[in-house]
Design a protein around this motif. Structure first.
Motif, PDB file in Angstrom:
ATOM      1  N   PRO A  59       0.796  -1.230   0.000  1.00  0.00           N
ATOM      2  CA  PRO A  59       0.000   0.000   0.000  1.00  0.00           C
ATOM      3  C   PRO A  59       0.825   1.275   0.000  1.00  0.00           C
ATOM      4  O   PRO A  59       0.502   2.235  -0.678  1.00  0.00           O
ATOM      5  N   ASP A  60       1.912   1.327   0.789  1.00  0.00           N
ATOM      6  CA  ASP A  60       2.687   2.560   0.897  1.00  0.00           C
ATOM      7  C   ASP A  60       3.908   2.567  -0.023  1.00  0.00           C
ATOM      8  O   ASP A  60       4.701   3.492   0.011  1.00  0.00           O
ATOM      9  N   GLY A  61       4.088   1.517  -0.821  1.00  0.00           N
ATOM     10  CA  GLY A  61       5.199   1.478  -1.754  1.00  0.00           C
ATOM     11  C   GLY A  61       6.543   1.227  -1.114  1.00  0.00           C
ATOM     12  O   GLY A  61       7.572   1.368  -1.757  1.00  0.00           O
ATOM     13  N   THR A  62       6.568   0.838   0.166  1.00  0.00           N
ATOM     14  CA  THR A  62       7.834   0.561   0.846  1.00  0.00           C
ATOM     15  C   THR A  62       7.869  -0.897   1.272  1.00  0.00           C
ATOM     16  O   THR A  62       6.836  -1.541   1.434  1.00  0.00           O
ATOM     17  N   ASP A 103      -3.341 -13.209   6.958  1.00  0.00           N
ATOM     18  CA  ASP A 103      -3.628 -11.804   7.264  1.00  0.00           C
ATOM     19  C   ASP A 103      -2.583 -10.884   6.644  1.00  0.00           C
ATOM     20  O   ASP A 103      -2.906  -9.811   6.116  1.00  0.00           O
ATOM     21  N   LEU A 104      -1.335 -11.312   6.702  1.00  0.00           N
ATOM     22  CA  LEU A 104      -0.256 -10.499   6.143  1.00  0.00           C
ATOM     23  C   LEU A 104      -0.394 -10.382   4.628  1.00  0.00           C
ATOM     24  O   LEU A 104      -0.230  -9.296   4.046  1.00  0.00           O
ATOM     25  N   ILE A 105      -0.719 -11.498   3.972  1.00  0.00           N
ATOM     26  CA  ILE A 105      -0.856 -11.506   2.516  1.00  0.00           C
ATOM     27  C   ILE A 105      -2.064 -10.687   2.082  1.00  0.00           C
ATOM     28  O   ILE A 105      -1.978  -9.866   1.157  1.00  0.00           O
ATOM     29  N   VAL A 106      -3.188 -10.891   2.738  1.00  0.00           N
ATOM     30  CA  VAL A 106      -4.421 -10.186   2.356  1.00  0.00           C
ATOM     31  C   VAL A 106      -4.280  -8.687   2.586  1.00  0.00           C
ATOM     32  O   VAL A 106      -4.724  -7.874   1.774  1.00  0.00           O
ATOM     33  N   ALA A 107      -3.630  -8.304   3.675  1.00  0.00           N
ATOM     34  CA  ALA A 107      -3.513  -6.880   4.001  1.00  0.00           C
ATOM     35  C   ALA A 107      -2.532  -6.155   3.087  1.00  0.00           C
ATOM     36  O   ALA A 107      -2.751  -4.984   2.741  1.00  0.00           O
ATOM     37  N   ARG A 108      -1.470  -6.816   2.658  1.00  0.00           N
ATOM     38  CA  ARG A 108      -0.407  -6.131   1.936  1.00  0.00           C
ATOM     39  C   ARG A 108      -0.352  -6.426   0.440  1.00  0.00           C
ATOM     40  O   ARG A 108       0.189  -5.636  -0.325  1.00  0.00           O
ATOM     41  N   LEU A 109      -0.892  -7.570   0.008  1.00  0.00           N
ATOM     42  CA  LEU A 109      -0.706  -7.974  -1.384  1.00  0.00           C
ATOM     43  C   LEU A 109      -1.997  -8.106  -2.178  1.00  0.00           C
ATOM     44  O   LEU A 109      -1.936  -8.353  -3.380  1.00  0.00           O
ATOM     45  N   PRO A 116      -5.872  -6.320  -3.241  1.00  0.00           N
ATOM     46  CA  PRO A 116      -6.657  -5.081  -3.198  1.00  0.00           C
ATOM     47  C   PRO A 116      -7.733  -5.164  -2.119  1.00  0.00           C
ATOM     48  O   PRO A 116      -8.270  -6.252  -1.852  1.00  0.00           O
ATOM     49  N   PRO A 117      -8.081  -4.054  -1.480  1.00  0.00           N
ATOM     50  CA  PRO A 117      -9.107  -4.073  -0.433  1.00  0.00           C
ATOM     51  C   PRO A 117     -10.441  -4.600  -0.953  1.00  0.00           C
ATOM     52  O   PRO A 117     -10.924  -4.181  -1.997  1.00  0.00           O
TER      53      PRO A 117
END
Length: 241
Positions: free
Chosen positions: A3-6, A83-89, A91-92
């Motif tokens: 999401p934040d590009g970092t 949770d890590l995959i769904v949140a970061r990789l 789309p909402p």
């Protein structure tokens, strides 16, 4: 894409799993995870210690005890990874695509738990079989901008043993665990012809299941509407093809 590009630090990623372990267990888990990433040779338990640079600091029994006696559950760890995959990789609010398949982990020895002869799709020669553990694995498909093909990230697994719980039942169990974790999202399960059968009846409306038809499959049209009260209603329509 993040999401934040970092890119988060490895310590921040490992901290996500802190609730899955005791405090000493999490320290062992973090050290072994770092060793698994850093190890370029055999990724055995002792190899993880070597990769983390702890082979002269920890006794190897500490690493082996983490897998044999520590208090932690693989499902809790896998769902935390979800949770890590769904949140970061993902789309909402997007659907979650879960791939189910089984793979053979070749083993040898008389004291290895759950080993048997299994089909090995990667084997060379006229006999595609191998001796070892057969794992039914569920992974989540993600889209990454740096790759042309979407990778599958494994999150849950079950050890399958002949004449016990079937592979389809294990696959359904893992898919339903992921769907229960995210009740507001659709979950699309995908598998090959081995993961199609009557054990998939009664799936939740939030789960779809796609697989390849078996060679022996027979398709029928929908049953015709029942007219009158005489006779038994038809359970299936005319045969197709």
């Amino acid at each position: 894409m993040l999401p934040d590009g970092t890119l988060p630090s490895l310590a921040a990623l490992l901290a996500v799993f802190r609730s899955c372990f005791t405090a000493p267990g999490h320290r062992s888990f973090a050290a072994l995870a770092v060793g698994l990433i850093a190890q370029t040779r055999r990724r055995t338990v002792c190899g993880m210690l070597l990769g983390a640079g702890l082979e002269r600091v920890w006794h190897h029994c500490r690493a082996h005890r983490f897998f044999s006696a520590s208090r932690w559950r693989t499902d809790a760890l896998g769902l935390a990874l979800c949770d890590l995959i769904v949140a970061r990789l993902l789309p909402p609010g997007s659907a979650i695509t879960v791939v189910v398949d089984d793979t053979l982990f070749k083993r040898s020895g008389k004291k290895v738990f759950g080993v048997a002869w299994h089909h090995d799709g990667a084997a060379k020669g006229p006999k595609p079989i191998g001796f070892g553990n057969c794992w039914v694995i569920a992974g989540i498909i993600v889209q990454l901008p740096l790759l042309s093909r979407p990778p599958c990230l494994p999150v849950l697994a079950r050890l399958w043993r002949p004449k016990r719980t079937g592979k389809i039942a294990f696959a359904r169990e893992m898919v339903e665990a992921i769907a229960a974790r995210y009740p507001t999202r659709m979950v699309h399960a995908v598998g090959d012809a081995a993961y199609a059968g009557e054990h998939l009846r009664g799936l939740d409306d939030a789960i779809t299941w796609t697989s390849r038809l078996k060679v022996t499959s027979v398709l029928h049209a929908l049953p015709p509407p029942r007219t009158g009260r005489s006779g038994r209603p038809r359970t299936k329509g005319a045969r197709l093809g």
